[in-house]
Scaffold this active site. Structure first.
Site, mmCIF file in Angstrom:
data_model
loop_
_atom_site.group_PDB
_atom_site.id
_atom_site.type_symbol
_atom_site.label_atom_id
_atom_site.label_comp_id
_atom_site.label_asym_id
_atom_site.label_seq_id
_atom_site.Cartn_x
_atom_site.Cartn_y
_atom_site.Cartn_z
ATOM 1 N N PRO A 25 0.836 -1.208 0.000
ATOM 2 C CA PRO A 25 0.000 0.000 0.000
ATOM 3 C C PRO A 25 0.874 1.263 0.000
ATOM 4 C CG PRO A 25 -0.021 -1.068 2.172
ATOM 5 C CD PRO A 25 0.677 -1.998 1.232
ATOM 6 N N CYS A 27 0.360 5.427 -0.018
ATOM 7 C CA CYS A 27 -0.426 6.654 -0.016
ATOM 8 C C CYS A 27 -0.003 7.567 -1.146
ATOM 9 C CB CYS A 27 -0.228 7.411 1.298
ATOM 10 S SG CYS A 27 -1.090 6.681 2.677
ATOM 11 N N ALA A 59 -3.320 3.196 2.495
ATOM 12 C CA ALA A 59 -3.998 3.416 3.768
ATOM 13 C C ALA A 59 -5.221 4.308 3.533
ATOM 14 C CB ALA A 59 -3.048 4.072 4.766
ATOM 15 N N GLN A 101 -6.040 -1.367 2.326
ATOM 16 C CA GLN A 101 -5.576 -1.202 3.705
ATOM 17 C C GLN A 101 -6.455 -0.159 4.398
ATOM 18 O OE1 GLN A 101 -1.880 1.014 4.600
ATOM 19 N NE2 GLN A 101 -1.143 -0.824 5.647
ATOM 20 N N TYR A 188 1.005 4.780 13.553
ATOM 21 C CA TYR A 188 -0.372 5.274 13.466
ATOM 22 C C TYR A 188 -1.192 4.731 14.643
ATOM 23 C CZ TYR A 188 1.296 6.992 9.026
ATOM 24 O OH TYR A 188 2.029 7.649 8.073
ATOM 25 N N ARG A 236 -0.897 -5.404 8.990
ATOM 26 C CA ARG A 236 0.479 -4.881 8.887
ATOM 27 C C ARG A 236 0.924 -4.390 10.246
ATOM 28 N NH1 ARG A 236 3.676 -1.279 4.445
ATOM 29 N NH2 ARG A 236 3.738 -3.349 3.534
ATOM 30 N N LEU A 311 12.782 -2.870 0.803
ATOM 31 C CA LEU A 311 14.002 -3.003 0.006
ATOM 32 C C LEU A 311 14.176 -4.417 -0.555
ATOM 33 C CD1 LEU A 311 16.536 -0.702 1.933
ATOM 34 C CD2 LEU A 311 15.286 -0.206 -0.183
ATOM 35 N N GLY A 333 7.282 -1.971 -2.878
ATOM 36 C CA GLY A 333 6.802 -0.597 -2.857
ATOM 37 C C GLY A 333 7.510 0.255 -3.892
ATOM 38 N N ARG A 334 8.606 0.878 -3.469
ATOM 39 C CA ARG A 334 9.262 1.857 -4.344
ATOM 40 C C ARG A 334 9.785 1.278 -5.649
ATOM 41 N NH1 ARG A 334 12.620 3.797 0.706
ATOM 42 N NH2 ARG A 334 12.347 1.544 0.974
HETATM 43 C C1 FNR Z 1 4.513 3.889 1.675
HETATM 44 N N1 FNR Z 1 4.333 2.944 2.685
HETATM 45 C C2 FNR Z 1 3.078 2.728 3.209
HETATM 46 N N2 FNR Z 1 2.867 1.728 4.107
HETATM 47 C C3 FNR Z 1 1.618 1.439 4.544
HETATM 48 O O1 FNR Z 1 1.458 0.519 5.339
HETATM 49 N N3 FNR Z 1 0.553 2.160 4.101
HETATM 50 C C4 FNR Z 1 0.684 3.178 3.227
HETATM 51 O O2 FNR Z 1 -0.312 3.761 2.800
HETATM 52 C C5 FNR Z 1 1.993 3.521 2.796
HETATM 53 N N4 FNR Z 1 2.217 4.574 1.953
HETATM 54 C C6 FNR Z 1 3.425 4.717 1.311
HETATM 55 C C7 FNR Z 1 3.568 5.624 0.280
HETATM 56 C C8 FNR Z 1 4.770 5.692 -0.454
HETATM 57 C C9 FNR Z 1 4.865 6.617 -1.618
HETATM 58 C C10 FNR Z 1 5.847 4.859 -0.086
HETATM 59 C C11 FNR Z 1 7.144 4.891 -0.856
HETATM 60 C C12 FNR Z 1 5.709 3.995 0.972
HETATM 61 C C13 FNR Z 1 5.391 1.960 2.960
HETATM 62 C C14 FNR Z 1 5.405 0.898 1.861
HETATM 63 O O3 FNR Z 1 4.199 0.174 1.829
HETATM 64 C C15 FNR Z 1 6.568 -0.090 2.053
HETATM 65 O O4 FNR Z 1 6.378 -0.797 3.246
HETATM 66 C C16 FNR Z 1 7.917 0.620 2.094
HETATM 67 O O5 FNR Z 1 8.036 1.544 1.048
HETATM 68 C C17 FNR Z 1 9.084 -0.372 2.034
HETATM 69 O O6 FNR Z 1 9.036 -1.139 0.856
HETATM 70 P P1 FNR Z 1 9.963 -0.755 -0.430
HETATM 71 O O7 FNR Z 1 9.508 0.554 -0.923
HETATM 72 O O8 FNR Z 1 11.388 -0.741 0.047
HETATM 73 O O9 FNR Z 1 9.698 -1.879 -1.417
#
Ligand code: FNR
Length: 379
Positions: A25, A27, A59, A101, A188, A236, A311, A333-334
């Site tokens: 997820p 945002c 979220a 989520q 949160y 989560r 990561l 994610g990223r």
């Molecule tokens: C997030 N992350 C995040 N986590 C979550 O539980 N709910 C959310 O809405 C969000 N929003 C969110 C927005 C953006 C733009 C990023 C980059 C990250 C965290 C995300 O889900 C993830 O756990 C982390 O980014 C780590 O994974 P990566 O990016 O290393 O693959």
């Protein structure tokens, strides 16, 4: 060659994912009044085209006060259901299971979008039409100096939030989602109850681990009760606060066992977020796969399926996590923001370049021909 685990379907209750690769997820802070729009459709749809087994919508706030920023998605009102129903149907048509989520930011609500300062909303934000609103938490402890002191939730306040989660879950179901994830991580509201750093209550919702888990478990029970038996529920968590005297992996194992007992299917193992909002607020050793050990330990010690996240960069790394039994699902994610085709590319890294089998034919047919052309030209 054996079929990679990254390409192997995974059944959770009556829902089958075409593969265990999940879009985490994320945002977008791009909603107006909680409503999903074109940005969300394209952002999420592209991940389904890219081959993900499950796409989890960011979220989504269960109350208006529970939004992190004024741009958060919401499901606090029936009018939010329509656009999300369109998104769930679109994800399913593109082959992914639609998930969502559900969250409440607690004392981390009423903040600026990350790129607009990442701090609490103030007078300048109010002047451009986004005024701050009152925030609530387990205890009247601010996130950090300069942040608003939250109002401590009383019994009626707690009951209202459980009810908000229950009705938001029913709306998510109405919208057609097949996986619901409860957000108990990243500092949160529910994490604020779990961690002794943010919960100093003495009324049965604080104190020892059991007391601090009580409210999150009440919410989890309400969500599970509203969500059909044939559909999976994820939670989560932040498996550790990464802070001396905070929430620990040991506590997470206890919490995961209780969640399993009330019918939760998957623990999504993230970490951190308890203090401040910046990456430097706690000493987090961020390296590839840094949170995978949490998924591995919770899977083994609590006997529940887990999702690893954080990561995870490429196909071989993700494949090894699954093959070695460290987690049942991997969330991206990223990397998926860099390349929405990440799930297809990751599989290709394992099966050999030039193989565009399993890609949408609208692209795969051409890309396979292109690869053969390039091969012929290679001296
Ligand atoms: C997030 N992350 C995040 N986590 C979550 O539980 N709910 C959310 O809405 C969000 N929003 C969110 C927005 C953006 C733009 C990023 C980059 C990250 C965290 C995300 O889900 C993830 O756990 C982390 O980014 C780590 O994974 P990566 O990016 O290393 O693959």
């Amino acid at each position: 060659a054996p079929v990679p685990r990254l390409a192997t379907p995974l059944a959770l209750r009556s829902v089958t994912l075409r593969n265990p690769v999940v879009i985490s997820p994320m945002c977008q802070y791009s909603a107006v009044d909680g409503m999903a729009g074109e940005w969300h459709r394209v952002h999420l749809g592209r991940f389904a085209m890219g081959g993900a087994g499950l796409v989890i919508v960011e979220a989504t706030a269960v109350t208006e006060q529970g939004r992190i920023t004024p741009g958060d998605l919401g499901l606090w009102d029936d009018r939010h259901v329509g656009p999300l129903r369109g998104i769930a149907a679109m994800l399913r048509e593109l082959g992914a299971v639609p998930g969502i989520q559900l969250g409440h930011a607690g004392r981390k609500a009423s903040t600026q979008r990350p790129w607009q300062g990442h701090g609490p909303l103030g007078a300048e934000d109010a002047a451009r039409g986004e005024p701050p609103w009152p925030v609530v938490s387990a205890s009247p402890l601010p996130v950090a100096d300069g942040w608003p002191t939250p109002h401590q939730l009383d019994r009626d306040g707690l009951a209202a939030i459980v009810e908000a989660w229950r009705t938001a879950t029913l709306r998510a179901l109405d919208a057609g989602f097949e996986v619901v994830e409860l957000h108990c991580a990243h500092g949160y509201l529910l994490h604020q109850f779990l961690s002794p750093l943010s919960n100093t209550r003495s009324d049965g919702y604080g104190g020892d681990v059991a007391g601090r888990c009580r409210f999150p478990l009440e919410v989890a029970r309400a969500v599970r009760g509203a969500w059909p038996d044939d559909k999976p529920m994820f939670v989560r968590i932040s498996a550790t606060d990464w802070i001396e005297g905070g929430w620990t992996l040991e506590d997470s194992v206890v919490f995961a066992r209780d969640l399993k007992a009330l019918g939760v299917d998957v623990i999504d193992c993230s970490s951190g977020g308890m203090v401040g909002v910046s990456a430097t607020a706690a000493a987090v050793p961020r390296h590839p796969g840094f949170q995978v050990p949490f998924a591995e330990t919770i899977r083994r010690e609590a006997g529940i399926a887990t999702m690893a996240v954080g990561l995870i960069l490429d196909g071989p790394q993700a494949e090894a996590i699954l093959r070695d039994g460290r987690a049942d699902l991997v969330a991206i994610g990223r990397e998926a923001l860099v390349d929405p085709n990440w799930p297809l590319r990751a599989r290709q890294q394992l099966t050999g370049d030039g193989d565009f089998d399993g890609w949408p034919e609208q692209a795969g047919w051409w890309l396979g021909r292109r690869a053969r052309t390039l091969d012929r030209k290679t001296p």
